[in-house]
Design a protein around this motif. Structure first.
Motif, short mmCIF file in Angstrom:
data_model
loop_
_atom_site.label_atom_id
_atom_site.label_comp_id
_atom_site.label_asym_id
_atom_site.label_seq_id
_atom_site.Cartn_x
_atom_site.Cartn_y
_atom_site.Cartn_z
N GLU A 1 7.21 5.16 -6.95
CA GLU A 1 8.66 4.44 -5.81
C GLU A 1 8.93 5.73 -5.35
O GLU A 1 8.59 6.30 -4.26
CB GLU A 1 9.66 3.23 -6.47
N LYS A 2 9.53 6.72 -5.65
CA LYS A 2 10.14 8.21 -5.59
C LYS A 2 8.63 8.26 -4.43
O LYS A 2 8.86 9.30 -3.69
CB LYS A 2 10.08 8.98 -6.48
N GLN A 3 7.24 8.85 -5.00
CA GLN A 3 6.69 9.42 -3.86
C GLN A 3 6.37 8.96 -2.67
O GLN A 3 6.50 9.30 -1.72
CB GLN A 3 5.55 9.83 -4.53
N MET A 4 6.73 7.24 -2.65
CA MET A 4 6.63 6.04 -1.73
C MET A 4 7.40 6.90 -0.56
O MET A 4 7.40 6.26 0.73
CB MET A 4 6.51 4.59 -1.80
N LEU A 5 9.18 6.87 -0.89
CA LEU A 5 9.97 6.77 -0.65
C LEU A 5 10.15 8.39 -0.04
O LEU A 5 10.32 8.33 1.46
CB LEU A 5 11.05 6.32 -1.21
N ALA A 6 8.96 8.99 -0.88
CA ALA A 6 9.39 10.92 0.03
C ALA A 6 8.75 11.11 1.39
O ALA A 6 8.82 11.17 2.01
CB ALA A 6 9.13 11.52 -0.65
N ASP A 7 7.61 9.36 1.31
CA ASP A 7 6.73 9.54 2.38
C ASP A 7 5.82 7.77 2.68
O ASP A 7 4.98 7.63 1.88
CB ASP A 7 5.31 10.65 2.72
N PRO A 8 6.76 7.00 3.35
CA PRO A 8 6.96 6.12 3.50
C PRO A 8 5.85 5.48 4.31
O PRO A 8 5.73 4.54 5.00
CB PRO A 8 7.62 5.41 3.98
N THR A 9 4.90 6.47 4.93
CA THR A 9 4.21 5.98 5.95
C THR A 9 2.97 4.92 5.88
O THR A 9 3.04 3.92 6.27
CB THR A 9 3.00 7.06 6.39
N VAL A 10 2.61 4.85 4.97
CA VAL A 10 2.02 3.45 4.48
C VAL A 10 2.21 2.24 3.66
O VAL A 10 1.91 0.94 4.34
CB VAL A 10 0.51 4.27 3.04
N TYR A 11 3.50 3.31 3.82
CA TYR A 11 4.06 1.57 2.91
C TYR A 11 4.29 1.20 4.29
O TYR A 11 4.59 -0.80 4.74
CB TYR A 11 4.86 1.56 2.00
N TYR A 12 5.39 1.50 4.57
CA TYR A 12 6.62 0.87 6.08
C TYR A 12 5.26 0.69 7.44
O TYR A 12 5.42 -0.61 7.67
CB TYR A 12 7.43 2.22 6.72
N THR A 13 4.18 0.86 7.53
CA THR A 13 3.37 0.87 8.19
C THR A 13 2.34 -0.24 7.73
O THR A 13 2.47 -1.18 9.03
CB THR A 13 2.11 1.67 8.79
N MET A 14 2.13 -0.60 6.97
CA MET A 14 1.18 -1.94 6.77
C MET A 14 2.06 -2.71 5.55
O MET A 14 1.62 -4.21 5.84
CB MET A 14 0.38 -1.45 5.48
N GLY B 1 -3.35 8.51 1.93
CA GLY B 1 -2.30 8.70 2.88
C GLY B 1 -0.73 8.38 1.77
O GLY B 1 0.61 8.73 2.11
N CYS B 2 -1.26 8.80 0.73
CA CYS B 2 -0.23 8.69 -0.46
C CYS B 2 -0.38 9.99 -1.32
O CYS B 2 -1.35 10.00 -1.92
CB CYS B 2 0.19 7.55 -0.94
N GLY B 3 0.69 9.58 -3.10
CA GLY B 3 0.21 10.61 -3.85
C GLY B 3 -0.04 12.31 -3.96
O GLY B 3 0.66 12.43 -2.74
N PRO C 1 0.92 -1.17 0.08
CA PRO C 1 0.22 -0.09 -0.28
C PRO C 1 1.00 1.07 -0.25
O PRO C 1 1.86 1.15 0.68
CB PRO C 1 -1.28 -0.13 1.37
N GLY C 2 0.46 2.61 -0.47
CA GLY C 2 1.00 4.02 -1.09
C GLY C 2 1.68 3.23 -1.73
O GLY C 2 2.54 4.81 -1.21
N MET C 3 1.72 3.27 -2.54
CA MET C 3 2.83 3.28 -4.12
C MET C 3 1.89 4.58 -4.87
O MET C 3 2.30 4.35 -5.77
CB MET C 3 2.92 2.18 -4.81
N ALA C 4 0.66 5.24 -4.86
CA ALA C 4 -0.22 6.26 -5.35
C ALA C 4 -0.80 5.42 -6.96
O ALA C 4 0.92 3.90 -7.20
CB ALA C 4 1.31 6.84 -5.53
N HIS C 5 -1.07 5.92 -7.67
CA HIS C 5 -1.33 5.70 -9.22
C HIS C 5 -0.44 5.35 -10.01
O HIS C 5 -0.76 5.33 -11.54
CB HIS C 5 -2.39 6.08 -10.03
#
Length: 312
Positions: free
Chosen positions: A214-227, A81-83, A53-57
């Motif tokens: 991937e770039k936007q996820m790494l800029a704010d990995p809240t959703v990916y790292y949490t879930m 939480g993303c994108g 989760p959190g990779m954006a579209h």
């Protein structure tokens, strides 16, 4: 209420693209609607659920080509939480649960006034699609589960098997840095990349759409790292115990399950979908991996289009 944020017309591509912000729980979900210039009568809209989760579209935006190819609206949105949607880095861990995203989907759908639709989810998006479908929502014409597991236990077992096939030096680097909690070490990132190039996306160089997500996820990995956790195969987040297996028989919508030959979502991970969803169908793309839609875009869309047409 839907707030219009932007309106883009792309006559070169013979589609209209409209972007909106949909209010959701005091925040905003960014939505993009792609409409063909020549809509086909009876062609229901297709919602596309991204992964992470959190990779954006961004990495699944090429699926919008189905608008022209099938004469239907294709709707993408960035999950909360993303994108381009509201980011919530301070939200508590227990905020990030599948039901949040089920509610968000229906909020978006209702805001757009759509009652009948198809639902396609990629990776985590397919898991979310299953969570939506087991609730038997009225108007769901079909479900397309793409590169997704039916449980995280199956996913982690498959990841361990694939990881065991990596070069010795890559395995050693992964083990060492996970043991020492030095996951930000460049050596760990390099070893992870070996896995990704085999089982996540086999296109060289990596497609820009994937890089953007991937770039936007790494800029704010809240959703990916949490879930999920820090990597595809090191799952330590809140989804660690997730499973939909015991609820799959509740899915009544026609279902297509697709995967790649070298997918990190191995056949064992998606077998329960085929075994327990009544009249479910599957398709495996030879030579592809987890991002089949980026590796074999025309072939992928052709398979999806045929299934959509059969279940309007």
């Amino acid at each position: 209420m839907v707030l219009l944020r932007d309106l883009l017309w792309s006559h070169a591509d013979r589609v209209q693209q409209q972007t909106r912000l949909v209010p959701f729980r005091g925040n905003n979900t960014w939505v993009q609607i792609t409409t063909p210039d020549s809509p086909r009568a009876g062609a229901l809209p297709l919602f596309v659920l991204h992964g992470g989760p959190g990779m954006a579209h961004d990495y699944v935006r090429n699926i919008a080509a189905l608008a022209n190819e099938t004469g239907r609206q294709v709707i993408h949105y960035d999950q909360i939480g993303c994108g381009r949607s509201t980011h919530l880095p301070e939200a508590p861990v227990d905020f990030w649960v599948p039901s949040l995203f089920v509610d968000e989907f229906h909020t978006v759908r209702e805001a757009l006034g759509i009652e009948q639709y198809h639902l396609l989810g990629q990776s985590w998006g397919g898991m979310l699609g299953a969570e939506i479908a087991v609730r038997q929502p009225a108007g769901l014409a079909s479900l397309e589960i793409c590169n997704s597991p039916a449980s995280m236990a199956l996913w982690m077992a498959a990841a361990a098997e694939l990881r065991a096939q990596l070069p010795v030096e890559s395995r050693a680097a992964l083990d060492r840095h996970e043991t020492n909690d030095t996951l930000d070490d460049p050596e760990y990132a390099a070893a992870t990349e070996v896995f990704y190039r085999r089982h996540v996306c086999r296109v060289e160089p990596m497609p820009q759409d994937f890089v953007d997500s991937e770039k936007q996820m790494l800029a704010d990995p809240t959703v990916y790292y949490t879930m999920n956790g820090p990597t595809e195969f090191h799952v330590v987040g809140t989804l660690q115990s997730w499973s939909v297996i015991d609820r799959l028989q509740q899915i009544t919508a026609p279902t297509l399950v697709v995967a790649g030959e070298f997918d990190e979502a191995t056949p064992a991970t998606w077998a329960p979908f085929i075994e327990q969803i009544p009249a479910a169908h599957s398709h495996v793309f030879p030579g592809a991996s987890h991002c089949t839609h980026l590796e074999q875009p025309e072939e992928f869309r052709a398979v999806i289009a045929e299934f959509l047409a059969a279940h309007e």
